[in-house]
Structure formats: C-alpha cells, structure tokens
Design an enzyme around this catalytic site. Structure first.
Site, PDB file in Angstrom:
ATOM      1  N   HIS A   7       5.352   5.817  10.517  1.00  0.00           N
ATOM      2  CA  HIS A   7       5.476   4.672   9.604  1.00  0.00           C
ATOM      3  C   HIS A   7       6.646   3.777  10.035  1.00  0.00           C
ATOM      4  O   HIS A   7       6.535   2.547  10.049  1.00  0.00           O
ATOM      5  CB  HIS A   7       5.783   5.129   8.171  1.00  0.00           C
ATOM      6  CG  HIS A   7       4.702   5.908   7.489  1.00  0.00           C
ATOM      7  ND1 HIS A   7       4.898   7.173   6.994  1.00  0.00           N
ATOM      8  CD2 HIS A   7       3.414   5.595   7.192  1.00  0.00           C
ATOM      9  CE1 HIS A   7       3.793   7.599   6.413  1.00  0.00           C
ATOM     10  NE2 HIS A   7       2.867   6.673   6.520  1.00  0.00           N
ATOM     11  N   LYS A  15      -4.418  10.553  -7.814  1.00  0.00           N
ATOM     12  CA  LYS A  15      -3.971  11.240  -6.603  1.00  0.00           C
ATOM     13  C   LYS A  15      -2.700  12.026  -6.892  1.00  0.00           C
ATOM     14  O   LYS A  15      -1.730  11.472  -7.408  1.00  0.00           O
ATOM     15  CB  LYS A  15      -3.707  10.188  -5.510  1.00  0.00           C
ATOM     16  CG  LYS A  15      -3.685  10.752  -4.110  1.00  0.00           C
ATOM     17  CD  LYS A  15      -3.741   9.615  -3.104  1.00  0.00           C
ATOM     18  CE  LYS A  15      -3.278  10.080  -1.739  1.00  0.00           C
ATOM     19  NZ  LYS A  15      -3.203   8.984  -0.783  1.00  0.00           N
TER      20      LYS A  15
HETATM   21  P1  ADP Z   1      -2.284   5.817   2.668  1.00  0.00           P
HETATM   22  O1  ADP Z   1      -2.397   6.886   1.623  1.00  0.00           O
HETATM   23  O2  ADP Z   1      -2.423   4.435   2.133  1.00  0.00           O
HETATM   24  O3  ADP Z   1      -3.111   6.044   3.917  1.00  0.00           O
HETATM   25  P2  ADP Z   1      -0.009   6.538   4.259  1.00  0.00           P
HETATM   26  O4  ADP Z   1       1.400   6.670   3.771  1.00  0.00           O
HETATM   27  O5  ADP Z   1      -0.662   7.756   4.790  1.00  0.00           O
HETATM   28  O6  ADP Z   1      -0.771   5.885   3.063  1.00  0.00           O
HETATM   29  O7  ADP Z   1      -0.089   5.433   5.387  1.00  0.00           O
HETATM   30  C1  ADP Z   1       0.393   4.115   5.208  1.00  0.00           C
HETATM   31  C2  ADP Z   1       0.114   3.299   6.461  1.00  0.00           C
HETATM   32  O8  ADP Z   1       0.834   3.851   7.559  1.00  0.00           O
HETATM   33  C3  ADP Z   1      -1.344   3.288   6.902  1.00  0.00           C
HETATM   34  O9  ADP Z   1      -1.629   2.021   7.436  1.00  0.00           O
HETATM   35  C4  ADP Z   1      -1.405   4.312   7.979  1.00  0.00           C
HETATM   36  O10 ADP Z   1      -2.444   4.043   8.915  1.00  0.00           O
HETATM   37  C5  ADP Z   1      -0.056   4.133   8.627  1.00  0.00           C
HETATM   38  N1  ADP Z   1       0.385   5.351   9.302  1.00  0.00           N
HETATM   39  C6  ADP Z   1       0.392   6.597   8.829  1.00  0.00           C
HETATM   40  N2  ADP Z   1       0.867   7.475   9.759  1.00  0.00           N
HETATM   41  C7  ADP Z   1       1.153   6.734  10.848  1.00  0.00           C
HETATM   42  C8  ADP Z   1       1.624   7.028  12.161  1.00  0.00           C
HETATM   43  N3  ADP Z   1       1.878   8.274  12.563  1.00  0.00           N
HETATM   44  N4  ADP Z   1       1.799   6.019  13.010  1.00  0.00           N
HETATM   45  C9  ADP Z   1       1.537   4.767  12.621  1.00  0.00           C
HETATM   46  N5  ADP Z   1       1.030   4.414  11.424  1.00  0.00           N
HETATM   47  C10 ADP Z   1       0.852   5.380  10.543  1.00  0.00           C
END
Ligand code: ADP
Length: 158
Positions: free
Chosen positions: A19, A43
C-alpha cells in the site's frame, strides 16, 4: 484550475509496504491523496478502525499532501463529499484486474465524473496482501518484511 484530489480507499487491515509503495509512487500525480479507511458493517476486520487510522497517521503525518480519514457507504458518494475527482487503486495481478474492472465500471455507471486510476504494484510487492499478513500475525509467522515498523510493533503486542 481544479485541484487534483484522489481518494485511496481500502481496508488497510493492516497497511502493508505494498500500500505504502502505491501511495508514494502516486503522490506526484495529485495535489492531494485522501487515504480513506472504508467501514463496512458487513465486514469483520482483524484490527480496530482506531488502530488502522493510528498507523496511517503515524506513517504519513509529515506529508502535507496526504489526508487520512474513514468513511461509510458508497465510495463515489464520499468522493463527491471530499471533492475528489479520482479513485486510486493498486493492481497486483490479473485477479485484482478483473475485480477492479467490475468495481470501476460500476462506480462509473453511478457517477461518471469520477475516474478510477490504477497504479501497477512494483513486482517485489505483488505477492503481499493483508489477508496473508493477518494469517502470519495470527499464527506467529515472520511478517516484519511485509509491514511498516509501527504495525510490526503494535501487532507483536496483540
Ligand atoms: P480492499 O478491501 O478495498 O481491497 P485493501 O486494503 O486490501 O482494501 O487494498 C486497498 C488498495 O491497495 C487496493 O487497490 C489494492 O489493490 C491495493 N493493494 C493491496 N495490497 C497491495 C500491494 N501489495 N501492492 C500494491 N497495492 C496493493
């Protein structure tokens, strides 16, 4: 000219270095990025909303172009409330792509003034996801290479 404001929505349960990479690489594209923790009554999250917000504040507090908040309800409605013209999402692989394509199309059908912008994950982070990190935390596996130091510190004390 309008300020270019992007909303980066997610669960951040917990925030990972994947992230953070997306945010750091996107920051020059926008005047402001609002990192928004989505609260969904359906959720169940592993970490509390307070903890997830605390981590985001700790990591990004020095950054004047980043705002941190939480929201409930439709992401596009929250974008309008915050005057954000863009939704920022990270893409790791084709599974993310298929899922994100559907959500982006749906969001567009509801509110076509808001554009979803995708940033490809750096290859070294594409295997990282919060679900796996939670499993590692729960079952005491090694996870310090996947999360920022503040998550490591607090998750160890759980
Ligand atoms: P959600 O429940 O909305 O998927 P997340 O916190 O899992 O929330 O993800 C938020 C955003 O960060 C999404 O766009 C996801 O694709 C992106 N994301 C999650 N993990 C990674 C990673 N390892 N690298 C890049 N982007 C990521």
């Amino acid at each position: 000219m309008n300020n270019h404001i992007a909303l980066f929505p997610g669960s951040f349960d917990p925030i990972t270095i994947g992230h953070i990479d997306i945010i750091n690489r996107s920051i020059d594209l926008f005047d402001k990025i609002i990192i928004a923790v989505g609260v969904n009554a359906q959720k169940k999250n592993y970490f509390t909303l307070e903890m997830r917000l605390k981590w985001l504040h700790e990591i990004f507090q020095v950054h004047e172009k980043i705002e941190i908040t939480n929201y409930e309800g439709l992401t596009v409605n929250f974008c309008k409330e915050k005057n954000a013209q863009f939704i920022l999402r990270g893409l790791r692989n084709t599974i993310d792509f298929e899922y994100e394509k559907t959500i982006a199309a749906l969001n567009r059908s509801v509110e076509d003034s808001i554009e979803t912008i995708f940033v490809m994950t750096a290859p070294e982070y594409s295997h990282i996801n919060s679900t796996i990190v939670r499993e590692l935390i729960r079952y005491k596996g090694k996870f310090d290479h996947l999360v920022p130091a503040c998550v490591m510190r607090d998750a160890m004390q759980q």
